[in-house]
Design an enzyme around this catalytic site. Structure first.
Site, PDB file in Angstrom:
ATOM      1  N   ARG A   1      52.009  40.229  11.628  1.00  0.00           N
ATOM      2  CA  ARG A   1      52.968  41.308  11.445  1.00  0.00           C
ATOM      3  C   ARG A   1      54.170  40.980  12.337  1.00  0.00           C
ATOM      4  O   ARG A   1      54.047  40.294  13.346  1.00  0.00           O
ATOM      5  CB  ARG A   1      52.376  42.655  11.860  1.00  0.00           C
ATOM      6  CG  ARG A   1      51.144  43.070  11.057  1.00  0.00           C
ATOM      7  CD  ARG A   1      50.569  44.375  11.606  1.00  0.00           C
ATOM      8  NE  ARG A   1      49.417  44.834  10.826  1.00  0.00           N
ATOM      9  CZ  ARG A   1      48.150  44.534  11.111  1.00  0.00           C
ATOM     10  NH1 ARG A   1      47.868  43.770  12.166  1.00  0.00           N
ATOM     11  NH2 ARG A   1      47.161  44.992  10.359  1.00  0.00           N
TER      12      ARG A   1
ATOM     13  N   LYS B   1      47.027  46.129  15.119  1.00  0.00           N
ATOM     14  CA  LYS B   1      46.982  47.585  14.959  1.00  0.00           C
ATOM     15  C   LYS B   1      45.720  48.155  15.581  1.00  0.00           C
ATOM     16  O   LYS B   1      44.643  47.565  15.470  1.00  0.00           O
ATOM     17  CB  LYS B   1      47.018  47.959  13.472  1.00  0.00           C
ATOM     18  CG  LYS B   1      48.410  47.993  12.876  1.00  0.00           C
ATOM     19  CD  LYS B   1      48.343  48.548  11.465  1.00  0.00           C
ATOM     20  CE  LYS B   1      49.741  48.705  10.876  1.00  0.00           C
ATOM     21  NZ  LYS B   1      49.688  49.244   9.508  1.00  0.00           N
TER      22      LYS B   1
ATOM     23  N   HIS C   1      57.648  41.530   6.054  1.00  0.00           N
ATOM     24  CA  HIS C   1      56.253  41.828   5.722  1.00  0.00           C
ATOM     25  C   HIS C   1      55.806  41.083   4.467  1.00  0.00           C
ATOM     26  O   HIS C   1      54.621  40.794   4.296  1.00  0.00           O
ATOM     27  CB  HIS C   1      56.057  43.338   5.545  1.00  0.00           C
ATOM     28  CG  HIS C   1      54.642  43.776   5.779  1.00  0.00           C
ATOM     29  ND1 HIS C   1      54.004  43.619   6.994  1.00  0.00           N
ATOM     30  CD2 HIS C   1      53.725  44.345   4.956  1.00  0.00           C
ATOM     31  CE1 HIS C   1      52.767  44.090   6.918  1.00  0.00           C
ATOM     32  NE2 HIS C   1      52.574  44.522   5.685  1.00  0.00           N
TER      33      HIS C   1
ATOM     34  N   ARG D   1      53.966  37.941   5.254  1.00  0.00           N
ATOM     35  CA  ARG D   1      52.540  38.154   5.541  1.00  0.00           C
ATOM     36  C   ARG D   1      51.755  38.306   4.234  1.00  0.00           C
ATOM     37  O   ARG D   1      50.662  37.760   4.084  1.00  0.00           O
ATOM     38  CB  ARG D   1      52.400  39.394   6.428  1.00  0.00           C
ATOM     39  CG  ARG D   1      50.964  39.836   6.727  1.00  0.00           C
ATOM     40  CD  ARG D   1      51.013  40.949   7.762  1.00  0.00           C
ATOM     41  NE  ARG D   1      49.880  41.864   7.700  1.00  0.00           N
ATOM     42  CZ  ARG D   1      48.751  41.707   8.377  1.00  0.00           C
ATOM     43  NH1 ARG D   1      48.578  40.638   9.147  1.00  0.00           N
ATOM     44  NH2 ARG D   1      47.784  42.610   8.286  1.00  0.00           N
TER      45      ARG D   1
ATOM     46  N   HIS E   1      42.539  43.319   8.953  1.00  0.00           N
ATOM     47  CA  HIS E   1      42.293  44.554   8.213  1.00  0.00           C
ATOM     48  C   HIS E   1      40.957  45.162   8.646  1.00  0.00           C
ATOM     49  O   HIS E   1      39.949  44.452   8.728  1.00  0.00           O
ATOM     50  CB  HIS E   1      42.245  44.284   6.703  1.00  0.00           C
ATOM     51  CG  HIS E   1      43.586  44.013   6.106  1.00  0.00           C
ATOM     52  ND1 HIS E   1      43.743  43.371   4.889  1.00  0.00           N
ATOM     53  CD2 HIS E   1      44.834  44.290   6.545  1.00  0.00           C
ATOM     54  CE1 HIS E   1      45.041  43.277   4.620  1.00  0.00           C
ATOM     55  NE2 HIS E   1      45.708  43.823   5.605  1.00  0.00           N
TER      56      HIS E   1
ATOM     57  N   TYR F   1      44.800  42.058  -2.707  1.00  0.00           N
ATOM     58  CA  TYR F   1      45.374  40.748  -3.001  1.00  0.00           C
ATOM     59  C   TYR F   1      44.714  40.093  -4.209  1.00  0.00           C
ATOM     60  O   TYR F   1      45.310  39.222  -4.840  1.00  0.00           O
ATOM     61  CB  TYR F   1      45.290  39.836  -1.776  1.00  0.00           C
ATOM     62  CG  TYR F   1      46.203  40.323  -0.675  1.00  0.00           C
ATOM     63  CD1 TYR F   1      47.581  40.190  -0.780  1.00  0.00           C
ATOM     64  CD2 TYR F   1      45.696  40.966   0.446  1.00  0.00           C
ATOM     65  CE1 TYR F   1      48.427  40.671   0.206  1.00  0.00           C
ATOM     66  CE2 TYR F   1      46.530  41.441   1.436  1.00  0.00           C
ATOM     67  CZ  TYR F   1      47.895  41.297   1.316  1.00  0.00           C
ATOM     68  OH  TYR F   1      48.736  41.778   2.280  1.00  0.00           O
TER      69      TYR F   1
END
Length: 306
Positions: free
Chosen positions: A161, A184, A252, A255, A278, A287
């Site tokens: 990120r 995150k 982004h 990524r 994730h 994806y």
């Protein structure tokens, strides 16, 4: 807090503390949780016209849930936003039910509205490479051009990120072959660093007029302070206009491109989940839809309808 009892307010605060401490939720996520659940609690108070305490939450019915969701849609909340709010409410009520010992089936059984999940819009491999090359030639000062190219290379080559790339500090240089990234929710993951990414960062450091110091940002702004992510966005805006790429070619998107190209090359979905950081495999599975959409696009181009 207006609209519900002190007990309900305390329960909400305790739950948020739990999400922060045990689940590692970010402050932005916690803010969204607080907004969603507080709105639900205020609705219940107005809907029933009485004081809303913890004991009353144990009696929430299916009709309460339907009424709340109807109100939210009626005031213009999108299906996507309502699904998120419902997820927050379910998480809070599930935690409260475990703590207080009541049956939360009526809340947990509520179905989220269906919505079309927005697919990421990655760049094609040649477009991603062209983006890096273009960014590397734009700035008047060579060290700034090298800096921008290094950051974009990290986004694409490591799936970082923008906040993660700009969060790197001087003590992390020279970049190792494998790097620990804190993402995150303060979650840590291991990311391989390609030789091209290490070389791009090394070239930036060679040209940078500011010293590389432990604890200070690796990527510097023009005056030596921490680099503002907006500067990378601007560099990519300029590059995509020069290359004729769509407005979706953002930091982004690099990524997204990293993940999509790995999957197309036969990458394992679980491994890609770990590389991206994730929390849920469901987030990474989007994806696969991107990959299928690309296959259909190729099929339609190869077999146009008469």
């Amino acid at each position: 807090m207006a609209g519900y009892s002190e007990g309900a307010a305390e329960a909400l605060a305790f739950w948020l503390d739990h999400m922060r401490a045990l689940d590692g939720a970010s402050e932005n996520t916690l803010k969204a949780y607080r907004t969603d659940v507080a709105g639900f609690l205020r609705f219940l108070h107005l809907h029933h016209g009485d004081s809303l305490g913890v004991a009353r939450l144990a009696q929430v019915s299916q009709s309460d849930m339907r009424a709340w969701m109807a109100q939210e849609r009626g005031r213009g909340l999108s299906a996507r936003s309502l699904a998120r709010a419902l997820s927050s409410v379910k998480s809070f009520i599930r935690w409260l039910a475990d703590r207080e010992g009541f049956d939360a089936t009526h809340v947990l059984a509520a179905r989220a509205p269906k919505f079309q999940r927005k697919l990421p819009r990655p760049l094609a491999p040649d477009a991603a490479a062209a983006m890096i090359e273009q960014v590397d030639t734009q700035a008047m000062e060579p060290w700034i051009a090298a800096r921008d190219a290094a950051v974009v290379t990290l986004l694409y080559g490591c799936g970082l990120r923008i906040s993660e790339a700009l969060g790197l500090t001087g003590d992390q240089f020279p970049l190792p072959e494998v790097m620990r990234i804190r993402g995150k929710g303060d979650k840590e993951r291991i990311v391989p660093v390609l030789p091209a990414a290490r070389a791009a960062v090394a070239e930036y450091i060679r040209l940078c007029p500011y010293p590389t110091e432990p604890g200070l940002p690796l990527f510097r702004g023009k005056r030596g302070g921490a680099l503002n992510p907006r500067m990378i966005s601007r560099a990519m805006e300029q590059a995509r206009m020069a290359l004729g790429l769509p407005s979706s070619a953002t930091p982004h998107a690099m990524r997204h491109s990293f993940a999509t190209h790995l999957l197309a090359a036969g990458g394992d979905l679980r491994a890609i989940q770990e590389l991206l950081g994730h929390a849920s495999l469901a987030t990474t599975q989007i994806y696969t839809a991107v990959d299928q959409a690309r296959l259909m696009e190729i099929y339609r181009d190869a077999h146009p309808r008469a």
